[in-house]
Scaffold this active site. Structure first.
Site, mmCIF file in Angstrom:
data_model
loop_
_atom_site.group_PDB
_atom_site.id
_atom_site.type_symbol
_atom_site.label_atom_id
_atom_site.label_comp_id
_atom_site.label_asym_id
_atom_site.label_seq_id
_atom_site.Cartn_x
_atom_site.Cartn_y
_atom_site.Cartn_z
ATOM 1 N N GLU A 1 0.838 -1.207 0.000
ATOM 2 C CA GLU A 1 0.000 0.000 0.000
ATOM 3 C C GLU A 1 0.869 1.251 0.000
ATOM 4 O OE1 GLU A 1 -0.059 -2.558 2.039
ATOM 5 O OE2 GLU A 1 -2.038 -2.934 2.909
ATOM 6 N N CYS B 1 0.504 0.646 7.050
ATOM 7 C CA CYS B 1 -0.378 0.675 5.882
ATOM 8 C C CYS B 1 -1.618 1.517 6.165
ATOM 9 C CB CYS B 1 -0.821 -0.721 5.509
ATOM 10 S SG CYS B 1 0.576 -1.825 5.377
#
Lengths: 342, 342
Positions: free
Chosen positions: A53, A85
């Protein structure tokens, strides 16, 4: 297929670029802007690299604002702190997160909850095929998490009558080229190739993963040698700095490999080392390459497993049979010992 | 399908009622009257019984006159005399004969020619599927004719590591019920089940072909025991009059079995007897039942075959792999010895 489904299929492809076995799972991420256009892609490239991510958001930049992050695994939300993330997704200002597989690991779960608390719309993808694919992607990693040790796959090659070598010790080759190439393909799915010092001294193997032209592939598993004898000076493994595990205890060997980041060990031999792991119930998968051939005599491919009578026979579940050239590849899973428990 | 094709399919079914292995081939015959109606059916029921054509014509009676005989194999026309089949067809006054497979055997060929000389219209069926089926029906019989000795099929069961018994000698059961039933189905395709005196003394086997409920089937292959030790007094084989071949020479054993009418021998064990046949190059087919299991130790399913080095490995062609319950059945054909000839 919806735009989200297409993005997820792409994220799954990206995830496969990551190391197949690593202390972290393989994850892929595609970021769409508020108009549904792809603005960033990322995947986890291995320990020490950014999570998928984070990598995808870095590429998307400000275009992620108000957009959607499509990710193969639920973003991590480490208890007690905001995971890297979830923090990155919140900071980037995405409006929506779609993931394929929930993160069941206690120390990482809760990511979805944290994102929702920050006002982000979070959902699991509906398509069951994509969910299944995301599960398969991290199956070995998940299995290692559940076991608390690396997954062990024992590979051997033998004749139909169970011989791993002829009476005079020669063994090249029992199986044909397609089977031997397949070994390289499957080795690549592990992070560690493990042999005993006996095999290392006798065969002086390279233990590398090679492509169809015989060249070493760019990404190589760790090569580990286990035993008290050490490596022969000048041998390939000694010169190229293979990991030496100076123990005869398979539990201890796996503990050390785990600490080194290993999650999937490919156990190649010899038969005695494999028997030690088998008897310690540390073999999770078996891959047997069987040549339609007889040798009659010669070293057995499978050593003494401590079985004295038919009642104690070690049964395995036959998961798959595939023909590779003239040979057969059997994928098997040991079943619980019938003489135990009850 | 034409009427003739339908009649041939029926004749092939009838042929299968005959003994699978016999000094004579399996043949079926359907007789149609001049309007194309079935008026007689017959098949060869084994040595000493009438040939299929004779049996079918007997049932048809005068209705065969001007009709068609549809027969799986070219009617025999033994050189120098009118064979029983051609004679019967001529006498019955049939106008037409259709067969599926020509008779290639020198002492029986020429049947079509003799029928044509008598004014009968003779042709081979056009349908290639029916021709192939007719070929398959007599494949083992034809192979025995070509070899001039009975065809030998060696069957063994083993674990994946090539063991035929555990360390303490126990071996019941390595394979599961579906594989063991399959052995009975395949045994039925042979006319003789052969074991060594060692196996006979140790196991006291029945060597019968049993149905799925465990009952002996009506038609049983000959049971033969080979070796100088004879049968144990009071053993099942002794009490039920098994054939004893008091020789250790596999050529001599097959010569005697051929004289007794045998054309397909099912070699069941033990490993030493199989090795004797193997080394004499008298094994034509191998059927291996492999259980996905390990024993580690125990008697090998395949004994010393006189192979010292990998260069002399005995390769087989893998003709078929079938899953039977948890087990695998491999059908194999030995390939020529690479170290021979050249």
């Amino acid at each position: 297929m919806s735009d989200i489904d297409v993005a997820m299929a792409r994220a799954l492809l990206l995830a496969r670029r990551g190391p197949s076995s690593d202390p972290n799972p393989r994850v892929g991420c595609v970021v769409l802007d508020d108009a549904g256009e792809v603005v960033g892609e990322g995947w986890h490239e291995g320990a020490g690299s950014p999570h998928a991510e984070v990598a995808a958001l870095a590429r998307a930049g400000t275009a992620a604002h108000g957009g959607t992050a499509v990710v193969t695994l639920e973003p991590c939300g480490h208890t007690g702190r905001t995971g890297p993330c979830t923090a990155a997704l919140i900071t980037a200002g995405v409006a929506r997160v779609v993931f394929a597989r929930p993160d069941a690991n206690p120390d990482a779960a809760g990511g979805a909850q944290r994102l929702r608390a920050a006002g982000i719309h979070v959902s699991q993808i509906e398509d069951l095929g994509l969910r299944t694919e995301a599960d398969a992607l991290v199956a070995r990693w998940q299995q290692a998490q559940d076991l608390g040790r690396p997954v062990v796959t024992w590979k051997f090659a033998s004749t139909l009558d169970g011989r791993g070598a002829a009476a005079d010790g020669t063994s090249q080759w029992i199986t044909g080229a397609p089977a031997r190439q397949d070994v390289h393909d499957l080795r690549a799915d592990a992070d560690t190739i493990l042999v005993g010092t006996g095999t290392a001294w006798t065969d002086d193997p390279r233990l590398t993963v090679r492509d169809r032209r015989g060249a070493d592939r760019p990404q190589q598993p760790r090569r580990a040698v286990m035993g008290l004898r050490g490596l022969r000076p000048g041998s390939v493994l000694e010169r190229t700095g293979a990991t030496v595990l100076d123990t005869r205890c398979p539990h201890e060997a796996l503990r050390r490999l785990w600490a080194l980041g290993s999650r999937h060990v490919w156990l190649e031999g010899g038969a005695t080392l494999a028997a030690v792991f088998w008897q310690a119930r540390l073999v999770d998968h078996v891959v047997a390459y069987v040549a339609p051939a007889f040798l009659g005599l010669g070293a057995p491919a499978v050593a003494d497993l401590g079985i004295g009578s038919i009642d104690a026979i070690a049964r395995l579940r036959l998961d798959d049979v595939t023909r590779l050239g003239d040979d057969l590849r059997l994928m098997l899973t040991p079943t619980p010992d019938p003489t135990e428990g009850a």
